[in-house]
Write a protein that holds these residues in place. Structure first.
Motif, PDB file in Angstrom:
ATOM      1  N   PRO A  28      -0.415  -6.380  15.128  1.00  0.00           N
ATOM      2  CA  PRO A  28      -0.143  -5.012  15.584  1.00  0.00           C
ATOM      3  C   PRO A  28       1.082  -4.956  16.499  1.00  0.00           C
ATOM      4  O   PRO A  28       1.289  -5.842  17.330  1.00  0.00           O
ATOM      5  CB  PRO A  28      -1.410  -4.634  16.359  1.00  0.00           C
ATOM      6  N   GLU A  29       1.892  -3.919  16.333  1.00  0.00           N
ATOM      7  CA  GLU A  29       3.107  -3.767  17.149  1.00  0.00           C
ATOM      8  C   GLU A  29       2.781  -3.608  18.623  1.00  0.00           C
ATOM      9  O   GLU A  29       3.470  -4.139  19.479  1.00  0.00           O
ATOM     10  CB  GLU A  29       3.929  -2.587  16.651  1.00  0.00           C
ATOM     11  N   ASP A  30       1.726  -2.857  18.928  1.00  0.00           N
ATOM     12  CA  ASP A  30       1.323  -2.648  20.322  1.00  0.00           C
ATOM     13  C   ASP A  30      -0.187  -2.859  20.428  1.00  0.00           C
ATOM     14  O   ASP A  30      -0.956  -1.900  20.398  1.00  0.00           O
ATOM     15  CB  ASP A  30       1.719  -1.245  20.771  1.00  0.00           C
ATOM     16  N   PRO A  31      -0.635  -4.107  20.567  1.00  0.00           N
ATOM     17  CA  PRO A  31      -2.072  -4.386  20.584  1.00  0.00           C
ATOM     18  C   PRO A  31      -2.819  -3.657  21.700  1.00  0.00           C
ATOM     19  O   PRO A  31      -3.975  -3.273  21.538  1.00  0.00           O
ATOM     20  CB  PRO A  31      -2.154  -5.895  20.796  1.00  0.00           C
ATOM     21  N   ALA A  32      -2.170  -3.427  22.832  1.00  0.00           N
ATOM     22  CA  ALA A  32      -2.831  -2.762  23.955  1.00  0.00           C
ATOM     23  C   ALA A  32      -3.155  -1.307  23.635  1.00  0.00           C
ATOM     24  O   ALA A  32      -4.056  -0.721  24.246  1.00  0.00           O
ATOM     25  CB  ALA A  32      -1.951  -2.841  25.195  1.00  0.00           C
ATOM     26  N   ALA A  33      -2.446  -0.722  22.682  1.00  0.00           N
ATOM     27  CA  ALA A  33      -2.667   0.683  22.331  1.00  0.00           C
ATOM     28  C   ALA A  33      -3.786   0.864  21.307  1.00  0.00           C
ATOM     29  O   ALA A  33      -4.180   1.987  21.018  1.00  0.00           O
ATOM     30  CB  ALA A  33      -1.376   1.296  21.793  1.00  0.00           C
ATOM     31  N   LEU A  34      -4.312  -0.227  20.759  1.00  0.00           N
ATOM     32  CA  LEU A  34      -5.356  -0.129  19.736  1.00  0.00           C
ATOM     33  C   LEU A  34      -6.705   0.215  20.350  1.00  0.00           C
ATOM     34  O   LEU A  34      -7.056  -0.278  21.423  1.00  0.00           O
ATOM     35  CB  LEU A  34      -5.489  -1.442  18.973  1.00  0.00           C
TER      36      LEU A  34
END
Length: 104
Positions: A28-34
Motif C-alpha cells: 500500500p502507498e500509505d499503510p497508515a491511512a488504511l
C-alpha cells in the motif's frame, strides 16, 4: 514432488524452497491511512485461481534468493520462472505461460 529451477542454482527439489505466496501484490502507498479492513485485505486475501498463478519462492536451502514462478494450480506444471516483474525476464530454457490469464 515439484521440481523448481532456481535462476541462480538450477533445478532443485521443492524441499529446498520456501513458498512466499502470491507474486506481484503491491505494498500500500500509505499503510497508515488504511482501515483495519483494508489492511486485512492486503495481508490475508489472495487470489485462488484454477490455472496459471504467479507465486514467490525463496531458495531457502541454497542461495536464499527470491524469485517468481508461474505454476498451474490444477496440474502443478511450472510454466515460467523469472526474477523480474514479468515472465519476460524468465530463466532461459523454461517455457512461457501460454494462458491469457497468466501473471498480472
Amino acid at each position: 514432488m515439484l521440481l523448481l529451477t532456481c535462476p541462480w542454482c538450477g533445478p532443485r527439489d521443492e524441499t529446498e524452497y520456501h513458498y512466499g505466496g502470491q507474486a506481484h501484490v503491491p505494498y500500500p502507498e500509505d499503510p497508515a491511512a488504511l482501515s483495519d479492513e483494508e489492511w486485512a485485505q492486503y495481508l490475508f486475501y489472495r487470489d485462488n485461481p484454477e490455472g496459471p498463478y504467479a507465486e514467490r519462492w525463496s531458495h531457502s536451502l541454497g542461495c536464499r534468493r527470491w524469485f517468481n514462478v508461474v505454476r498451474d494450480t490444477a496440474t502443478y506444471e511450472v510454466l515460467a520462472v523469472y526474477t523480474g516483474a514479468s515472465p519476460d525476464s524468465q530463466v532461459p530454457g523454461t517455457p512461457t505461460p501460454g494462458h491469457p490469464g497468466g501473471p498480472r
